[in-house]
Design an enzyme around this catalytic site. Structure first.
Site, PDB file in Angstrom:
ATOM      1  N   GLU A  54       0.826  -1.217   0.000  1.00 44.38           N
ATOM      2  CA  GLU A  54       0.000   0.000   0.000  1.00 44.38           C
ATOM      3  C   GLU A  54       0.856   1.262   0.000  1.00 44.38           C
ATOM      4  O   GLU A  54       0.562   2.226  -0.708  1.00 44.38           O
ATOM      5  CB  GLU A  54      -0.905   0.051   1.240  1.00 44.38           C
ATOM      6  CG  GLU A  54      -1.883  -1.090   1.388  1.00 44.38           C
ATOM      7  CD  GLU A  54      -1.340  -2.195   2.286  1.00 44.38           C
ATOM      8  OE1 GLU A  54      -0.200  -2.655   2.072  1.00 44.38           O
ATOM      9  OE2 GLU A  54      -2.075  -2.611   3.203  1.00 44.38           O
ATOM     10  N   CYS A  82      -2.643  -2.946   7.513  1.00 38.49           N
ATOM     11  CA  CYS A  82      -2.106  -2.942   8.882  1.00 38.49           C
ATOM     12  C   CYS A  82      -2.251  -1.533   9.468  1.00 38.49           C
ATOM     13  O   CYS A  82      -2.643  -0.604   8.755  1.00 38.49           O
ATOM     14  CB  CYS A  82      -0.632  -3.367   8.823  1.00 38.49           C
ATOM     15  SG  CYS A  82       0.445  -2.080   8.176  1.00 38.49           S
TER      16      CYS A  82
END
Ligand SMILES: [Zn+2]
Length: 153
Positions: A54, A82
């Protein structure tokens, strides 16, 4: 294109990570129906904590758009973000996040907590989960299974 079609492209990124013996996680960012950035996990290769799929895609999208704001973008990622990546999503003002598999150990888009939908932050992202969930999680379970097998021999 549909969410499923875009997720397939994120899965292709995850497969590129797999080719490099990395945990197979991939991401793409879509702006005005166009893929403007992509990334896959390279934490082992880079030995950098920040090398999540990401974050790589977000940095590429920043360059592409010429702004730290990704307000009209959608991020597709094969695994639930996360805490670090969810934080970056809030900071980048990404409008929508679509993910495949849930992450019971680190997921911060609804599993352990939901950093993307907290009214106390100045930005919330719309979340769609479970898109091509089976394909996304199978990539991971197969990877870890193979890793355990290798360690035995
Ligand atoms: Zn992350």
């Amino acid at each position: 294109m549909t969410d499923e079609q875009y997720m397939k492209l994120a899965i292709e990124q995850a497969e590129r990570a797999l080719e490099k013996d990395e945990v197979p996680i991939g991401a793409i960012i879509v702006y005005q129906d166009e893929v403007i950035a992509s990334g896959f996990n390279v934490r082992e290769l880079s030995q950098e904590t920040l090398s999540h799929a990401e974050l790589i895609a977000i940095q590429q999208a920043n360059k592409e758009i010429g702004s730290w704001r990704l307000e009209d973008c959608t991020l597709y990622v094969t695994l639930e973000p996360c805490p670090m990546c969810a934080g970056a999503i809030v900071q980048s003002r990404i409008k929508r996040v679509v993910y495949g598999a849930v992450d019971p150990k680190a997921g911060c888009a609804g599993t352990i907590m939901n950093l993307l939908d907290n009214q106390r932050f100045n930005h919330q992202a719309e979340v769609t989960s479970g898109v091509l969930e089976k394909e996304c999680s199978l990539l991971l379970t197969n990877f870890f299974k193979a890793l355990r097998e290798r360690k035995k021999h």
